[in-house]
Design an enzyme around this catalytic site. Sequence first.
Site, PDB file in Angstrom:
ATOM      1  N   ASP A  23      44.942   6.303  22.177  1.00 51.35           N
ATOM      2  CA  ASP A  23      45.450   6.858  20.917  1.00 51.35           C
ATOM      3  C   ASP A  23      44.323   7.657  20.264  1.00 51.35           C
ATOM      4  O   ASP A  23      43.184   7.187  20.175  1.00 51.35           O
ATOM      5  CB  ASP A  23      45.929   5.721  19.984  1.00 51.35           C
ATOM      6  CG  ASP A  23      46.756   6.253  18.822  1.00 51.35           C
ATOM      7  OD1 ASP A  23      46.240   7.111  18.063  1.00 51.35           O
ATOM      8  OD2 ASP A  23      47.893   5.825  18.673  1.00 51.35           O
ATOM      9  N   ILE A  24      44.645   8.860  19.844  1.00 48.10           N
ATOM     10  CA  ILE A  24      43.627   9.765  19.300  1.00 48.10           C
ATOM     11  C   ILE A  24      43.182   9.341  17.891  1.00 48.10           C
ATOM     12  O   ILE A  24      42.143   9.772  17.409  1.00 48.10           O
ATOM     13  CB  ILE A  24      44.146  11.229  19.340  1.00 48.10           C
ATOM     14  CG1 ILE A  24      43.013  12.222  19.420  1.00 48.10           C
ATOM     15  CG2 ILE A  24      45.093  11.518  18.201  1.00 48.10           C
ATOM     16  CD1 ILE A  24      42.289  12.242  20.720  1.00 48.10           C
TER      17      ILE A  24
ATOM     18  N   HIS B 133      56.816   4.657  23.177  1.00 49.39           N
ATOM     19  CA  HIS B 133      55.449   4.251  23.529  1.00 49.39           C
ATOM     20  C   HIS B 133      55.145   2.880  22.948  1.00 49.39           C
ATOM     21  O   HIS B 133      55.653   2.508  21.890  1.00 49.39           O
ATOM     22  CB  HIS B 133      54.407   5.269  23.048  1.00 49.39           C
ATOM     23  CG  HIS B 133      54.529   5.645  21.605  1.00 49.39           C
ATOM     24  ND1 HIS B 133      55.472   6.535  21.150  1.00 49.39           N
ATOM     25  CD2 HIS B 133      53.837   5.251  20.505  1.00 49.39           C
ATOM     26  CE1 HIS B 133      55.354   6.673  19.841  1.00 49.39           C
ATOM     27  NE2 HIS B 133      54.368   5.894  19.417  1.00 49.39           N
TER      28      HIS B 133
ATOM     29  N   HIS C 157      51.959   0.582  21.664  1.00 50.55           N
ATOM     30  CA  HIS C 157      50.547   0.545  21.262  1.00 50.55           C
ATOM     31  C   HIS C 157      49.951  -0.760  21.783  1.00 50.55           C
ATOM     32  O   HIS C 157      50.507  -1.841  21.523  1.00 50.55           O
ATOM     33  CB  HIS C 157      50.411   0.523  19.731  1.00 50.55           C
ATOM     34  CG  HIS C 157      50.861   1.760  19.024  1.00 50.55           C
ATOM     35  ND1 HIS C 157      49.983   2.713  18.552  1.00 50.55           N
ATOM     36  CD2 HIS C 157      52.099   2.197  18.674  1.00 50.55           C
ATOM     37  CE1 HIS C 157      50.668   3.681  17.940  1.00 50.55           C
ATOM     38  NE2 HIS C 157      51.948   3.379  17.995  1.00 50.55           N
TER      39      HIS C 157
HETATM   40  P1  AMP Z   1      54.107   6.258  16.155  1.00 56.47           P
HETATM   41  O1  AMP Z   1      55.113   7.263  16.708  1.00 56.47           O
HETATM   42  O2  AMP Z   1      54.328   5.976  14.709  1.00 56.47           O
HETATM   43  O3  AMP Z   1      54.019   5.019  17.013  1.00 56.47           O
HETATM   44  O4  AMP Z   1      52.674   6.947  16.208  1.00 56.47           O
HETATM   45  C1  AMP Z   1      52.304   7.826  17.246  1.00 56.47           C
HETATM   46  C2  AMP Z   1      50.886   7.546  17.666  1.00 56.47           C
HETATM   47  O5  AMP Z   1      50.544   8.559  18.606  1.00 56.47           O
HETATM   48  C3  AMP Z   1      49.860   7.603  16.541  1.00 56.47           C
HETATM   49  O6  AMP Z   1      49.086   6.413  16.565  1.00 56.47           O
HETATM   50  C4  AMP Z   1      49.022   8.841  16.883  1.00 56.47           C
HETATM   51  O7  AMP Z   1      47.658   8.684  16.563  1.00 56.47           O
HETATM   52  C5  AMP Z   1      49.225   8.979  18.365  1.00 56.47           C
HETATM   53  N1  AMP Z   1      49.100  10.348  18.847  1.00 56.47           N
HETATM   54  C6  AMP Z   1      49.754  11.440  18.364  1.00 56.47           C
HETATM   55  N2  AMP Z   1      49.387  12.543  19.057  1.00 56.47           N
HETATM   56  C7  AMP Z   1      48.494  12.133  19.984  1.00 56.47           C
HETATM   57  C8  AMP Z   1      47.741  12.800  20.998  1.00 56.47           C
HETATM   58  N3  AMP Z   1      47.846  14.121  21.199  1.00 56.47           N
HETATM   59  N4  AMP Z   1      46.909  12.062  21.768  1.00 56.47           N
HETATM   60  C9  AMP Z   1      46.801  10.718  21.576  1.00 56.47           C
HETATM   61  N5  AMP Z   1      47.486  10.038  20.647  1.00 56.47           N
HETATM   62  C10 AMP Z   1      48.315  10.723  19.851  1.00 56.47           C
END
Ligand code: AMP
Length: 130
Positions: free
Chosen positions: A29-30, A93, A95
């Site tokens: 996660d970025i 996804h 986490h």
């Molecule tokens: P959520 O959809 O609420 O579970 O959150 C999406 C997650 O994806 C967040 O924690 C972001 O930091 C992560 N995220 C979004 N874009 C990217 C990316 N390009 N690379 C890695 N993680 C990402």
Amino acid sequence: MATIFSRIIAGEIPCYKVAEDDKFFAFLDINPLVKGHTLVVPKQEVDYIFNLSDEDLAAMHVFAKKIAKAIQKAFPCQKVGEAVIGLEVPHAHIHLIPIQKESDMLFSNPKLRLSDEEFSDIAKAINSFL
Ligand code: AMP
């Protein structure tokens, strides 16, 4: 249009990849809550995780289990917590978050800011335990 995670899986957008198999992909996660915060995604583009087939949902968790064990070896912790939110990116996804205490899982916590080198080292460290 492809989701941002599909574009990551396709290699069109860079990521810190941890692992992949024919159906699933794991990358950092970025905006990590803690070092080792990893996302597991299906290569199949499905928005809501509970719209996956029973078989794919189970297989996603079996894949996530391998990643979680490797995270725990790379980043010793009480447990690896699992969370599904999915409100930001419409591509299912999980986490995986190494936690020492319950509050490490709070998404309202400030996110870590890591350098490119730190992200690369974290992904490599997790991958080395797979
Ligand atoms: P959520 O959809 O609420 O579970 O959150 C999406 C997650 O994806 C967040 O924690 C972001 O930091 C992560 N995220 C979004 N874009 C990217 C990316 N390009 N690379 C890695 N993680 C990402």
